[in-house]
Design a protein around this motif. Structure first.
Motif, PDB file in Angstrom:
ATOM      1  N   THR A 171       1.078  -1.002   0.161  1.00  0.00           N
ATOM      2  CA  THR A 171      -0.008  -0.044   0.259  1.00  0.00           C
ATOM      3  C   THR A 171       0.541   1.376  -0.045  1.00  0.00           C
ATOM      4  O   THR A 171       1.679   1.308   0.502  1.00  0.00           O
ATOM      5  CB  THR A 171      -0.637  -0.271   1.461  1.00  0.00           C
ATOM      6  N   ASP A 172       1.021   2.005  -1.345  1.00  0.00           N
ATOM      7  CA  ASP A 172       1.432   3.448  -0.821  1.00  0.00           C
ATOM      8  C   ASP A 172       1.109   4.550   0.516  1.00  0.00           C
ATOM      9  O   ASP A 172       0.356   4.347   1.075  1.00  0.00           O
ATOM     10  CB  ASP A 172       1.500   4.401  -1.883  1.00  0.00           C
ATOM     11  N   CYS A 173       2.482   4.461   0.336  1.00  0.00           N
ATOM     12  CA  CYS A 173       2.199   5.265   2.643  1.00  0.00           C
ATOM     13  C   CYS A 173       3.142   6.956   2.034  1.00  0.00           C
ATOM     14  O   CYS A 173       2.515   7.500   2.945  1.00  0.00           O
ATOM     15  CB  CYS A 173       2.999   4.756   3.123  1.00  0.00           C
ATOM     16  N   LYS A 174       2.845   7.245   1.239  1.00  0.00           N
ATOM     17  CA  LYS A 174       4.082   8.358   1.183  1.00  0.00           C
ATOM     18  C   LYS A 174       3.301   9.395   1.288  1.00  0.00           C
ATOM     19  O   LYS A 174       1.588   9.490   1.096  1.00  0.00           O
ATOM     20  CB  LYS A 174       4.515   8.209  -0.614  1.00  0.00           C
ATOM     21  N   ASP A 175       3.612  10.265   2.322  1.00  0.00           N
ATOM     22  CA  ASP A 175       3.301  11.787   2.837  1.00  0.00           C
ATOM     23  C   ASP A 175       1.566  11.436   3.856  1.00  0.00           C
ATOM     24  O   ASP A 175       0.828  11.388   3.513  1.00  0.00           O
ATOM     25  CB  ASP A 175       2.599  13.035   1.821  1.00  0.00           C
ATOM     26  N   ARG A 176       1.730   9.615   4.248  1.00  0.00           N
ATOM     27  CA  ARG A 176       0.820   9.256   5.046  1.00  0.00           C
ATOM     28  C   ARG A 176       1.361   8.496   6.479  1.00  0.00           C
ATOM     29  O   ARG A 176       2.260   8.148   6.071  1.00  0.00           O
ATOM     30  CB  ARG A 176       0.092   8.199   4.564  1.00  0.00           C
ATOM     31  N   ASN A 177       0.376   8.840   7.279  1.00  0.00           N
ATOM     32  CA  ASN A 177       0.570   8.084   9.231  1.00  0.00           C
ATOM     33  C   ASN A 177      -0.006   7.127   8.839  1.00  0.00           C
ATOM     34  O   ASN A 177      -0.700   6.169   8.090  1.00  0.00           O
ATOM     35  CB  ASN A 177      -0.348   9.177   9.291  1.00  0.00           C
ATOM     36  N   VAL A 178       0.755   6.019   9.724  1.00  0.00           N
ATOM     37  CA  VAL A 178       0.915   4.770   9.365  1.00  0.00           C
ATOM     38  C   VAL A 178       1.346   4.570  10.696  1.00  0.00           C
ATOM     39  O   VAL A 178       2.253   4.916  11.710  1.00  0.00           O
ATOM     40  CB  VAL A 178       2.080   4.365   8.414  1.00  0.00           C
ATOM     41  N   VAL A 179       0.640   3.497  11.695  1.00  0.00           N
ATOM     42  CA  VAL A 179       0.014   2.602  12.526  1.00  0.00           C
ATOM     43  C   VAL A 179       0.977   2.043  12.326  1.00  0.00           C
ATOM     44  O   VAL A 179      -0.755   0.003  11.597  1.00  0.00           O
ATOM     45  CB  VAL A 179      -1.218   2.978  13.414  1.00  0.00           C
ATOM     46  N   ILE A 180       1.302   1.148  13.011  1.00  0.00           N
ATOM     47  CA  ILE A 180       1.552  -0.593  13.150  1.00  0.00           C
ATOM     48  C   ILE A 180       1.019  -1.727  14.584  1.00  0.00           C
ATOM     49  O   ILE A 180       1.518  -0.661  15.104  1.00  0.00           O
ATOM     50  CB  ILE A 180       3.190  -0.814  12.710  1.00  0.00           C
ATOM     51  N   PHE A 181      -0.113  -2.152  13.739  1.00  0.00           N
ATOM     52  CA  PHE A 181      -0.189  -3.158  15.119  1.00  0.00           C
ATOM     53  C   PHE A 181       0.668  -3.978  14.766  1.00  0.00           C
ATOM     54  O   PHE A 181       0.335  -4.682  14.277  1.00  0.00           O
ATOM     55  CB  PHE A 181      -1.746  -2.979  14.628  1.00  0.00           C
ATOM     56  N   CYS A 182       2.167  -4.379  15.914  1.00  0.00           N
ATOM     57  CA  CYS A 182       2.325  -5.379  16.811  1.00  0.00           C
ATOM     58  C   CYS A 182       2.518  -6.182  18.019  1.00  0.00           C
ATOM     59  O   CYS A 182       3.588  -5.062  18.913  1.00  0.00           O
ATOM     60  CB  CYS A 182       3.901  -5.043  15.805  1.00  0.00           C
ATOM     61  N   ASN A 183       1.399  -6.664  18.084  1.00  0.00           N
ATOM     62  CA  ASN A 183       1.490  -6.880  20.076  1.00  0.00           C
ATOM     63  C   ASN A 183       3.040  -7.803  20.246  1.00  0.00           C
ATOM     64  O   ASN A 183       3.329  -8.617  19.519  1.00  0.00           O
ATOM     65  CB  ASN A 183       0.340  -8.485  20.447  1.00  0.00           C
ATOM     66  N   LEU A 184       3.657  -7.299  20.603  1.00  0.00           N
ATOM     67  CA  LEU A 184       4.731  -7.800  21.173  1.00  0.00           C
ATOM     68  C   LEU A 184       5.040  -8.785  22.615  1.00  0.00           C
ATOM     69  O   LEU A 184       6.390  -9.080  22.695  1.00  0.00           O
ATOM     70  CB  LEU A 184       5.946  -6.399  21.420  1.00  0.00           C
ATOM     71  N   TYR A 185       4.070  -9.820  22.486  1.00  0.00           N
ATOM     72  CA  TYR A 185       3.897 -10.921  22.986  1.00  0.00           C
ATOM     73  C   TYR A 185       5.180 -12.105  22.581  1.00  0.00           C
ATOM     74  O   TYR A 185       4.705 -12.310  21.271  1.00  0.00           O
ATOM     75  CB  TYR A 185       2.509 -11.026  23.706  1.00  0.00           C
ATOM     76  N   GLN A 186       5.915 -12.641  23.361  1.00  0.00           N
ATOM     77  CA  GLN A 186       6.720 -13.455  22.853  1.00  0.00           C
ATOM     78  C   GLN A 186       7.843 -12.663  21.294  1.00  0.00           C
ATOM     79  O   GLN A 186       7.079 -13.272  20.904  1.00  0.00           O
ATOM     80  CB  GLN A 186       5.860 -14.875  21.826  1.00  0.00           C
ATOM     81  N   PRO A 187       8.496 -11.890  21.956  1.00  0.00           N
ATOM     82  CA  PRO A 187       8.927 -10.777  21.243  1.00  0.00           C
ATOM     83  C   PRO A 187      10.303 -11.000  20.312  1.00  0.00           C
ATOM     84  O   PRO A 187      10.194 -10.901  18.962  1.00  0.00           O
ATOM     85  CB  PRO A 187       9.129  -9.889  22.122  1.00  0.00           C
ATOM     86  N   ASP A 188      10.528 -12.143  20.784  1.00  0.00           N
ATOM     87  CA  ASP A 188      11.748 -12.584  20.071  1.00  0.00           C
ATOM     88  C   ASP A 188      11.828 -12.488  18.567  1.00  0.00           C
ATOM     89  O   ASP A 188      12.758 -12.757  17.148  1.00  0.00           O
ATOM     90  CB  ASP A 188      12.177 -13.411  20.538  1.00  0.00           C
ATOM     91  N   ASN A 189      10.256 -13.482  17.935  1.00  0.00           N
ATOM     92  CA  ASN A 189       9.524 -14.216  17.005  1.00  0.00           C
ATOM     93  C   ASN A 189       9.560 -12.669  15.705  1.00  0.00           C
ATOM     94  O   ASN A 189       9.003 -13.058  14.610  1.00  0.00           O
ATOM     95  CB  ASN A 189       9.137 -15.038  16.883  1.00  0.00           C
TER      96      ASN A 189
END
Length: 294
Positions: free
Chosen positions: A45-63
């Motif tokens: 998805t084109d994200c140039k000049d857009r705000n982006v939120v990453i949803f990443c649950n860092l439970y078991q983070p090493d993976n």
């Protein structure tokens, strides 16, 4: 232009709720492993000049942490305006002090990695034991969603005559806050921990609370030993079947079936699990909007 929300290997149900609450567009990625087990990642998805939120649950983070770093780097290369992180469970907060020579105080290098990769972060009740706030180790703006009001609402709507019980003296301030919001009395345990699976607890006088439902409240259920020991004391005292509530249900080894056999077990939706009943999406979305607009 709508904010993009990219789900990096996290709960699709919570993702759908966040997309709705934030009025965001779903960002598409291609993610796979090469035969040598290295990661291939492409943002579709084109994200140039857009705000982006990453949803990443860092439970078991090493993976997940490497893929998070690769994704944030790629988004910057593509011209994203602001990159945020929603992680309902923030990992590597419990190792906050060096107890033996050579030990890594892992909360600090982990915080540096995240701070160098994203512009802001939203999480739910991180384990702030020896830190007063995330600002002590994170150099980016952050918002902590407090689960106490959400837990209190659930208790008010689902439990008649609750007695809230905290696992140790350190929990008193947090449990008392939930109790006040729920309009319920509370007690705090005396706890001695000898090891990960060796915990001894003693209870204050509970005779006066025999008609109440004991509600054990903690931020994390991991081994479950503290709650199991407490439930045994409550059963010996002749109290009704207990309810165990936690913000983060880790449930190491066989902790969940052991607890479920002797109590009702309820957690928030921070970590996907059959016990998850306490909704967090509206509160997370509100905190995210503050940082996006700020």
């Amino acid at each position: 232009m709508k904010t993009l929300l990219i789900n990096l290997e996290s709960d699709p149900q919570l993702e759908a709720q966040l997309l709705n609450q934030l009025d965001a567009q779903k960002g598409e990625t291609e993610l796979r492993r090469f035969p040598d087990d290295e990661t291939y990642l492409r943002v579709l998805t084109d994200c140039k000049d857009r705000n982006v939120v990453i949803f990443c649950n860092l439970y078991q983070p090493d993976n997940k942490i490497l893929r998070l770093l690769l994704l944030s780097y790629t988004l910057r290369q593509m011209g994203a305006l602001k990159i945020g992180l929603i992680t309902p469970y923030l990992a590597y907060m419990r190792q906050d002090k060096q107890f033996h020579d050579g030990e890594c105080v892992s909360s600090r290098p982990f915080a540096r990695l995240i701070s160098e990769s994203v512009d802001f972060m939203v999480t739910v009740d991180p384990h702030l034991h020896r830190y007063d706030s995330l600002d002590e180790i994170y150099s980016i703006p952050s918002r902590v969603v407090h689960a106490a009001p959400l837990i209190a609402d659930w208790i008010r709507n689902n439990i008649r005559k609750p007695l809230l019980i905290g696992p140790d003296s350190e929990s008193e301030q947090w449990v008392s806050s939930v109790a006040e919001l729920a309009g319920a009395p509370f007690q705090v345990l005396n706890k001695i921990r000898r090891g990960d699976y060796d915990v001894e607890v003693t209870l204050p006088e509970v005779e006066r609370w025999r008609e109440h439902t004991p509600v054990l409240v903690d931020d994390i259920i991991s081994s479950g030993r503290t709650m199991l020991e407490t439930i045994a004391h409550l059963q010996h005292a002749g109290m009704p079947r207990a309810t165990c509530i936690a913000v983060h249900g880790i449930f190491a080894a066989d902790a969940y079936p052991q607890l479920e056999a002797v109590a009702e077990v309820i957690t928030s939706r921070c970590i996907p699990h059959p016990s998850s009943q306490i909704e967090i999406a509206p509160a997370i979305a509100a905190a995210t909007r503050e940082l996006l607009e700020g």
